[in-house]
Design a protein around this motif. Structure first.
Motif, PDB file in Angstrom:
ATOM      1  N   ASP B 606       0.795  -1.233   0.000  1.00 25.75           N
ATOM      2  CA  ASP B 606       0.000   0.000   0.000  1.00 25.75           C
ATOM      3  C   ASP B 606       0.828   1.284   0.000  1.00 25.75           C
ATOM      4  OD1 ASP B 606       0.778  -0.122   2.611  1.00 25.75           O
ATOM      5  OD2 ASP B 606      -1.222   0.136   3.474  1.00 25.75           O
ATOM      6  N   GLN B 607       1.930   1.313   0.751  1.00 21.30           N
ATOM      7  CA  GLN B 607       2.723   2.547   0.721  1.00 21.30           C
ATOM      8  C   GLN B 607       4.192   2.241   0.973  1.00 21.30           C
ATOM      9  OE1 GLN B 607       2.042   4.949   4.331  1.00 21.30           O
ATOM     10  NE2 GLN B 607       0.266   3.635   4.601  1.00 21.30           N
ATOM     11  N   PRO B 608       5.072   3.142   0.512  1.00 18.75           N
ATOM     12  CA  PRO B 608       6.492   2.852   0.675  1.00 18.75           C
ATOM     13  C   PRO B 608       6.874   2.878   2.150  1.00 18.75           C
ATOM     14  CG  PRO B 608       6.142   4.821  -0.670  1.00 18.75           C
ATOM     15  CD  PRO B 608       4.827   4.433  -0.119  1.00 18.75           C
ATOM     16  N   LEU B 609       7.613   1.872   2.567  1.00 19.32           N
ATOM     17  CA  LEU B 609       8.082   1.828   3.949  1.00 19.32           C
ATOM     18  C   LEU B 609       9.602   1.780   3.902  1.00 19.32           C
ATOM     19  CD1 LEU B 609       7.613   1.246   7.048  1.00 19.32           C
ATOM     20  CD2 LEU B 609       7.942  -1.139   6.419  1.00 19.32           C
ATOM     21  N   VAL B 610      10.238   2.694   4.634  1.00 22.97           N
ATOM     22  CA  VAL B 610      11.704   2.713   4.619  1.00 22.97           C
ATOM     23  C   VAL B 610      12.212   2.211   5.962  1.00 22.97           C
ATOM     24  CG1 VAL B 610      13.758   4.171   4.395  1.00 22.97           C
ATOM     25  CG2 VAL B 610      11.746   4.616   2.984  1.00 22.97           C
ATOM     26  N   LYS B 640      -0.561 -20.816 -11.935  1.00 21.07           N
ATOM     27  CA  LYS B 640       0.481 -20.779 -10.915  1.00 21.07           C
ATOM     28  C   LYS B 640       0.627 -19.327 -10.468  1.00 21.07           C
ATOM     29  CE  LYS B 640       2.828 -24.461 -13.353  1.00 21.07           C
ATOM     30  NZ  LYS B 640       3.983 -24.842 -14.161  1.00 21.07           N
ATOM     31  N   ILE B 641       0.310 -19.073  -9.209  1.00 19.33           N
ATOM     32  CA  ILE B 641       0.306 -17.678  -8.741  1.00 19.33           C
ATOM     33  C   ILE B 641       1.217 -17.509  -7.521  1.00 19.33           C
ATOM     34  CG2 ILE B 641      -1.137 -15.764  -7.888  1.00 19.33           C
ATOM     35  CD1 ILE B 641      -3.529 -17.213  -9.197  1.00 19.33           C
ATOM     36  N   ILE B 642       2.028 -16.460  -7.555  1.00 24.93           N
ATOM     37  CA  ILE B 642       2.787 -16.059  -6.362  1.00 24.93           C
ATOM     38  C   ILE B 642       2.431 -14.593  -6.102  1.00 24.93           C
ATOM     39  CG2 ILE B 642       5.055 -15.734  -5.327  1.00 24.93           C
ATOM     40  CD1 ILE B 642       6.129 -17.935  -7.093  1.00 24.93           C
ATOM     41  N   LYS B 643       2.057 -14.317  -4.866  1.00 26.90           N
ATOM     42  CA  LYS B 643       1.550 -12.975  -4.586  1.00 26.90           C
ATOM     43  C   LYS B 643       2.169 -12.434  -3.297  1.00 26.90           C
ATOM     44  CE  LYS B 643      -2.703 -10.660  -3.380  1.00 26.90           C
ATOM     45  NZ  LYS B 643      -3.890 -10.884  -2.618  1.00 26.90           N
ATOM     46  N   CYS B 644       2.546 -11.164  -3.342  1.00 30.43           N
ATOM     47  CA  CYS B 644       3.094 -10.561  -2.128  1.00 30.43           C
ATOM     48  C   CYS B 644       2.335  -9.278  -1.846  1.00 30.43           C
ATOM     49  CB  CYS B 644       4.574 -10.263  -2.336  1.00 30.43           C
ATOM     50  SG  CYS B 644       5.312  -9.537  -0.895  1.00 30.43           S
ATOM     51  N   SER B 645       1.655  -9.194  -0.705  1.00 36.77           N
ATOM     52  CA  SER B 645       0.958  -7.961  -0.364  1.00 36.77           C
ATOM     53  C   SER B 645       1.447  -7.441   0.979  1.00 36.77           C
ATOM     54  CB  SER B 645      -0.556  -8.170  -0.351  1.00 36.77           C
ATOM     55  OG  SER B 645      -0.869  -9.320   0.386  1.00 36.77           O
ATOM     56  N   GLY B 646       1.432  -6.128   1.112  1.00 40.60           N
ATOM     57  CA  GLY B 646       1.921  -5.543   2.364  1.00 40.60           C
ATOM     58  C   GLY B 646       1.095  -4.344   2.750  1.00 40.60           C
ATOM     59  N   LEU B 656       2.213 -10.273   3.564  1.00 36.66           N
ATOM     60  CA  LEU B 656       1.647 -11.601   3.328  1.00 36.66           C
ATOM     61  C   LEU B 656       2.253 -12.146   2.050  1.00 36.66           C
ATOM     62  CD1 LEU B 656      -2.121 -10.905   4.087  1.00 36.66           C
ATOM     63  CD2 LEU B 656      -0.445 -11.975   5.600  1.00 36.66           C
ATOM     64  N   PHE B 657       2.908 -13.290   2.148  1.00 38.99           N
ATOM     65  CA  PHE B 657       3.549 -13.882   0.975  1.00 38.99           C
ATOM     66  C   PHE B 657       2.821 -15.189   0.675  1.00 38.99           C
ATOM     67  CE2 PHE B 657       6.611 -15.501  -1.878  1.00 38.99           C
ATOM     68  CZ  PHE B 657       7.273 -14.384  -2.367  1.00 38.99           C
ATOM     69  N   SER B 658       2.170 -15.236  -0.479  1.00 37.45           N
ATOM     70  CA  SER B 658       1.284 -16.378  -0.740  1.00 37.45           C
ATOM     71  C   SER B 658       1.571 -17.037  -2.079  1.00 37.45           C
ATOM     72  CB  SER B 658      -0.173 -15.921  -0.764  1.00 37.45           C
ATOM     73  OG  SER B 658      -0.467 -15.180   0.385  1.00 37.45           O
ATOM     74  N   ASP B 659       1.204 -18.327  -2.166  1.00 36.78           N
ATOM     75  CA  ASP B 659       1.194 -19.014  -3.449  1.00 36.78           C
ATOM     76  C   ASP B 659       0.021 -19.970  -3.459  1.00 36.78           C
ATOM     77  OD1 ASP B 659       1.986 -21.799  -2.686  1.00 36.78           O
ATOM     78  OD2 ASP B 659       3.757 -20.746  -1.947  1.00 36.78           O
TER      79      ASP B 659
END
Lengths: 202, 730
Positions: B606-610, B640-646, B656-659
């Motif tokens: 959703d937004q840049p995190l440093v 075949k799906i790999i998804k990374c949401s934060g 969340l790192f999903s497959d």
């Protein structure tokens, strides 16, 4: 291959089944059991005290966080005589050497090479054969099978013991077992000193 | 042999005279505990006031005495004879409550507390009278007399043995045998005198005092006695202790009260009702109380005092000899645990509630027992499942007690969050104030310049001096701001480095373990070849073992590859934009591989995190997750799906790192993070990937777990949570 000693391997590594040591042990001994958790191992030992056992015990158990030391302690509560060989991939990390000595580990050996483990098992087997426990066992097993569980001896408190009970008492090193052991040794020495090859039974 | 055996069919215990030592001097570990035991007896006897007097105890003489006097129910001749004089008497065990009207829960149970007297002095004059009794009973116990009898008995035994040996040598059959004296054979003087009308109670007048009591000894006694009764519970029948030591100014005639809590920085009170329990919640620098339903251990009242460094200094100055010593649990107003524990060295005190153990897992923001005084009140009726353990040094280990401990730690964690937030806020405030001061100085300088332009000549020199000073001051403040900034960043770096180093040490250790295990297996297989080849009956094993050797070598190669990647990477810390890092990996570096394997990759942050960290360190985490997911989806027939949401929330960043691959078995959810646990050995899985992820996330004070798959019935979701505090630079 006609050896009646049970080899019990307690190790939670699934790959152990086809480890070269196991392949060789199966070649040399009739009965090789693999038990994959400390609990299975101690349960098995507790229910097989009337057999001659040698245990090969892994050091690290991931699932229940116990170590070979904890398992050995439990085994020693069941039997003081069973030879237990500690088998570890991390010999130099063992911090419980003193405990292993106190609990009378038969040997502490690395997982590789496996040849010393085979040698250690063979030596333990010979010692068991030549021990008083081995001699009693030989003698007990020579008796009629139907007689093994019948009362054979009654102690001062009126408790009766079958031949199998006597063997178990010796293996567990109970006060009664120790007494029997001591009496037999004294009798043997007495007979040897008096050059008697058989008892005077009137 | 047989003729010497007695006819009787039963044997009885006897007590050697030295028993009094075992029960008193040797059983009671120190004088303060002895005093505590005796005062406690007054509580059990329904006393409302106990006076403890120390007379001429600075230098031991025949005048030295310790008197413990209470206004309890007192004792009759029968009580003294049948209960007080019976060792281990069970009256307090059978009657767990003191008599009406107070029905206090009795604290003494073993029936040996009275022997504590011997630790203080060797002569006891006990005087006691019941209300309305005509006579006061008096009993004199002189432990010196016991001692003398004991020495005499020892001497007699030696002489008797000598006589027996001589008789044997001379062949005489006349051997003098004196019956030895036992503990129960020693007479103690007892007398009665007319009672004092309208009074009741017991007085222990102890003389022949063993050791001198210095001022600090008395202070210690005061502080320990103050802990006997909770300062927060106001019972219907009070229990007041008064300490009197006229030799020392402080203790002319002093009611004993717990004053330790006066100087605390934070004071927190949690209470309860029939239906709810208060607990702490920290939110944005505010420590509030929220209500929750009564918990399994029952309702509690909890008072917590936190001392910062300044408060601790004041405490030490004003309350000499006392210590800030953690949380104590009181039951119905009387201390339950730690019970009468006196240990001068803090380090030896037992950490029953596990407060200080937590410091090993990161000590920058943890509070310890030395920062807290806590008084937690439970009751017999409200908390029946929190049971005293038999040694009275803890409670029975059961679900309710474990939850109570968890509750206490939970409150401390909220307090810690709050304190950390405040520290951070203070840093920001200081920084802001410095900036404002700098601005102020700038405008002061410009005003000064204006004045200087218009000022008459005779003021010019002075104004010039002022201008130079103001300029210098401004430069100093600017430098101060820069240094403050540098120091803060340095602190963050040090904290990060500290955690990373701890992890690296663990990590090197585990890598060595992996390498050694692989080598050990290779060696066993090779040994088999050396010993057995050629042997047709083992052919299946030769084939299997050669495959195994290859796999183990591949595993070693992957470990070495990983170690090499470290040597190539820059080990310094730098600000990293997490969103950019993940997008770069998922959408650029791995794009070719994904397209080759027909994998669809999605990134949704959703937004840049440093964050300030080592780049390689973070990259490894993501690469390991990607590598696992590739293996998991490889055999998918469908997509075949790999998804990374934060997403970021107030105090953390969640990834969340999903497959949608074959998923993780429920029984493996915890184990997958163990070193070399793998279910993908055939695909080259060495079982170190998720271990790396776990240790690194932990070293960043974050958490990682396998959670419910985002894809429902199939696949895997790994959830990583990284907290913002304490590494957030200002």
């Amino acid at each position: 291959m006609n050896n009646k000693t049970n080899i019990i391997v307690i190790d939670d590594d699934e790959r152990i089944e086809n480890h070269p040591l196991l392949v060789k042990l199966r070649q040399l001994y009739n009965n090789v059991e693999i038990l994959s958790s400390p609990k299975e191992g101690t349960d098995y030992v507790a229910t097989h005290l009337d057999q001659r056992n040698i245990i090969i015990l892994d050091y690290k158990f991931d699932a229940d966080r116990s170590t070979g030391r904890d398992v050995l302690e439990k085994i020693r509560q069941i039997s003081k005589l069973i030879p237990v060989i500690i088998w570890t991939a991390n010999g130099d990390r063992l911090t419980e050497i003193a405990d292993f000595v106190n609990y009378k580990a038969y040997a502490i050996l690395n997982k590789s090479p496996y040849e010393p483990v085979l040698e250690s098992v063979s030596r333990a087997d010979k010692e068991l054969n030549n021990s008083l426990e081995g001699a009693i066992e030989e003698w007990v097993l020579l008796q009629d099978k139907n007689e093994l569980d019948k009362p054979y001896m009654i102690n001062a408190n009126g408790k009766s013991y079958s031949l199998r009970d006597i063997l178990r008492e010796v293996r567990e090193q109970t006060p009664f077992g120790q007494r029997i052991e001591k009496d037999l040794i004294m009798l043997t020495i007495d007979l040897l000193i008096r050059n008697k090859e058989s008892l005077d039974i009137k | 042999m047989k003729q010497n055996q007695p006819e009787a069919s039963a044997l009885f215990w006897k007590f050697d005279i030295s028993t009094f030592r075992l029960l008193g001097r040797e059983l009671i570990t120190d004088r303060i505990t002895a005093l505590f035991e005796l005062v406690k007896n007054a509580y059990d006897a329904n006393a409302t006031n106990v006076h403890v007097e120390f007379l001429s105890v600075q230098n031991i003489s025949s005048e030295s005495r310790i008197i413990i006097r209470d206004d309890g129910i007192g004792m009759s001749f029968d009580t003294i004879r049948d209960k007080w004089m019976v060792v281990g008497t069970n009256s307090k065990r059978t009657n767990r409550r003191s008599p009406a009207p107070m029905f206090r829960k009795v604290v003494g149970k073993k029936g040996v507390g009275r022997f504590a007297v011997d630790k203080l002095g060797s002569r006891l004059l006990l005087s006691s009278q019941e209300a309305d009794a005509e006579l006061q009973v008096n009993l004199l116990i002189d432990w010196n007399h016991y001692e003398e009898q004991m020495l005499a008995a020892d001497k007699e035994a030696v002489e008797q043995q000598k006589a027996t040996e001589e008789a044997k040598a001379t062949g005489s059959s006349q051997i003098a045998t004196n019956e030895p004296k036992y503990f129960t054979d020693i007479a103690n003087k007892y007398w009665e005198k007319p009672s004092q009308p309208g009074k009741s109670g017991t007085q222990l007048d102890i003389s022949a005092i063993r050791d001198p009591w210095t001022k600090s000894d008395i202070e210690r006694a005061y502080k320990e006695l103050a802990k006997l009764v909770s300062p927060l519970v106001r019972p219907t029948y009070p229990f007041n202790i008064f300490l009197h030591a006229p030799e020392y100014d402080l203790f002319g005639y002093q009611p004993v009260e717990n004053k330790a809590i006066r100087h605390a920085t934070e004071e927190i009170t949690l209470t309860h009702d029939e239906e709810w329990q208060e607990k702490l919640k920290h939110y944005q620098g505010r420590l509030t109380k929220v209500k929750v339903p009564i918990l399994s251990f029952g309702p509690i009242d909890f008072k917590l005092y936190y001392f910062d460094k300044q408060a601790k200094d004041i405490f030490k100055r004003e309350y000499q000899g006392g210590s800030i010593d953690g949380i104590k649990i009181y039951r119905d107003g009387l201390i339950a645990t730690p019970f009468a524990e006196y240990e001068a060295q803090d380090i030896k005190k037992r950490d029953i509630l596990g407060i200080d153990k937590r410091r090993y897992s990161g000590f920058f923001n943890k509070v310890s027992s030395a920062d807290l005084i806590g008084i937690l009140n439970i009751t017999d009726a409200g908390n029946p499942e929190v049971k005293d353990s038999t040694n009275r040094q803890d409670f029975e280990d059961n679900k309710e007690y474990r939850e109570l401990k968890g509750f206490i730690i939970g409150q401390l964690e909220e307090l810690e969050d709050y304190l950390a937030f405040r520290r951070q806020a203070r840093l920001i405030d200081t920084h802001t104030e410095l900036k404002i001061a700098n601005e102020g100085l700038k405008s002061f300088g410009s005003i000064l310049r204006e004045i200087k332009r218009e000022a008459p000549n005779f003021l010019q020199d002075r104004l010039h001096l002022l201008e130079r000073q103001s300029h210098q001051l401004q430069l100093d403040v600017s430098r101060g701001i820069r240094e403050f900034q540098d120091l803060t960043e340095e602190k963050v770096r040090q904290e990060n480095l500290f955690f990373s180093l701890m992890s690296l040490q663990d990590y090197a250790f585990e890598i060595a373990h992996v390498v050694r295990t692989a080598l050990s297996r290779i060696m066993s297989f090779a040994e088999f070849f050396k010993n057995e080849y050629p042997n047709p009956s083992f052919d299946q094993y030769f084939l299997e073992y050669s495959r195994n050797i290859y796999d183990e070598m591949a595993k070693l190669d992957s470990v070495l590859e990983f170690l090499l990647s470290y040597t190539k990477s820059n080990v310094s810390f730098q600000p990293i934009n997490v969103k950019e890092l993940i997008e770069d990996l998922m959408l650029n570096k791995y794009a070719d591989l994904f397209s080759k394997k027909n994998i669809q990759a999605y990134v949704d942050i959703d937004q840049p995190l440093v964050i300030t960290h080592n780049y390689k360190f973070l990259e490894d985490i993501i690469e390991n997750l990607i590598s696992n997911s590739i293996k998991a989806v490889e055999d998918n027939q469908d997509k075949k799906i790999i998804k990374c949401s934060g997403f970021t929330s107030e105090d953390n960043f969640t990834l969340l790192f999903s497959d949608n691959g074959y998923g993780i078995r429920p029984e493996d959810k915890e184990r997958v993070f163990n070193i070399y646990f793998t279910r993908t050995a055939e695909k080259g899985g060495a079982g170190i990937g998720l271990y790396i992820v776990k240790t690194r996330i932990q070293s960043m004070q974050g958490s990682v777990e396998v959670t419910d798959s985002e894809f429902g019935s199939c696949g895997t979701t790994i959830k990583i949570v990284l907290p913002f505090a304490p590494s957030k630079p200002i």
